[in-house]
Design an enzyme around this catalytic site. Sequence first.
Site, PDB file in Angstrom:
ATOM      1  N   HIS A  36     -16.372  33.714 -38.868  1.00  0.00           N
ATOM      2  CA  HIS A  36     -15.084  33.491 -39.533  1.00  0.00           C
ATOM      3  C   HIS A  36     -15.109  33.745 -41.036  1.00  0.00           C
ATOM      4  CE1 HIS A  36     -14.549  31.351 -35.696  1.00  0.00           C
ATOM      5  NE2 HIS A  36     -13.320  31.797 -35.813  1.00  0.00           N
ATOM      6  N   HIS A  43     -14.885  38.265 -31.993  1.00  0.00           N
ATOM      7  CA  HIS A  43     -15.641  37.391 -31.100  1.00  0.00           C
ATOM      8  C   HIS A  43     -14.734  36.807 -30.020  1.00  0.00           C
ATOM      9  CE1 HIS A  43     -14.029  34.784 -34.274  1.00  0.00           C
ATOM     10  NE2 HIS A  43     -14.006  33.831 -33.357  1.00  0.00           N
ATOM     11  N   CYS A  78      -7.710  25.224 -28.254  1.00  0.00           N
ATOM     12  CA  CYS A  78      -8.378  26.521 -28.349  1.00  0.00           C
ATOM     13  C   CYS A  78      -9.822  26.306 -28.757  1.00  0.00           C
ATOM     14  CB  CYS A  78      -7.663  27.458 -29.312  1.00  0.00           C
ATOM     15  SG  CYS A  78      -7.354  26.804 -30.946  1.00  0.00           S
ATOM     16  N   HIS A  80     -14.095  28.380 -28.560  1.00  0.00           N
ATOM     17  CA  HIS A  80     -14.979  29.509 -28.296  1.00  0.00           C
ATOM     18  C   HIS A  80     -15.941  29.141 -27.177  1.00  0.00           C
ATOM     19  CE1 HIS A  80     -14.053  29.513 -32.673  1.00  0.00           C
ATOM     20  NE2 HIS A  80     -13.758  30.764 -32.404  1.00  0.00           N
ATOM     21  N   GLU A  98     -10.425  17.786 -27.097  1.00  0.00           N
ATOM     22  CA  GLU A  98      -9.345  17.794 -28.085  1.00  0.00           C
ATOM     23  C   GLU A  98      -8.158  16.923 -27.685  1.00  0.00           C
ATOM     24  OE1 GLU A  98      -7.952  21.610 -29.404  1.00  0.00           O
ATOM     25  OE2 GLU A  98      -9.966  22.339 -29.823  1.00  0.00           O
ATOM     26  N   GLU A 124      -9.781  34.594 -38.757  1.00  0.00           N
ATOM     27  CA  GLU A 124      -9.845  34.587 -37.291  1.00  0.00           C
ATOM     28  C   GLU A 124      -9.755  36.046 -36.856  1.00  0.00           C
ATOM     29  OE1 GLU A 124     -10.396  32.150 -35.324  1.00  0.00           O
ATOM     30  OE2 GLU A 124      -9.479  30.316 -36.079  1.00  0.00           O
ATOM     31  N   GLU A 126     -10.256  37.563 -33.235  1.00  0.00           N
ATOM     32  CA  GLU A 126     -10.613  37.064 -31.917  1.00  0.00           C
ATOM     33  C   GLU A 126     -10.130  37.928 -30.762  1.00  0.00           C
ATOM     34  OE1 GLU A 126     -11.354  32.429 -32.890  1.00  0.00           O
ATOM     35  OE2 GLU A 126      -9.430  32.890 -31.977  1.00  0.00           O
TER      36      GLU A 126
END
Length: 190
Positions: A36, A43, A78, A80, A98, A124, A126
Amino acid sequence: MTETFAQAITDREALPVELVDDAGHAVGTCPVSRAHQAPGQLHRAFSVLLFDDDGRVLLQRRAAVKTRFPSQWANTCCGHPAPGEPVAAAAAVRLAEEMGLATSFTEVGVYRYRAEDASTGRVEFEWDHVLVGRLSAGVPRPDPAEVADYLWIQPAELREAMAEDPAAYTPWLGGVLDLAERALTETWQR
């Protein structure tokens, strides 16, 4: 208590992410923090959107301590996946962490985007797997280190709100909402 939050964020920033090429194929790994840093490294990521029986979508307002796009409204959750980890499995873990929720969901497509956060200097970039689910029971129990607030909103109302005050919303929210609504419309027409 602040030290605990800072430690959790630091640890999450050190986790590995899977770098991908323009076709979404894995090409390596690096820590979240490095992926980032400007100009950003493409990614793998995921975005979950949950809908209720009335067609409303569940949003979260990101905690002020987030390193990217803090205090902005975003999709339900959200994150990874770890390198090689199935996206749906990683999404289920983050949804529980979360929002304190568990439900099934379906991947409906990939939203690729790049967005710079002027407030933090982070980027970001992505290959974002979009997952959609229905929440018919259960009440969100958000982790305050991750989520400042949440709300249920009709997608049409959300689009109006994003048009009126785009800075209040994460830059990927519109794109993931488009994919989710398109998939739901196709499912409902069958």
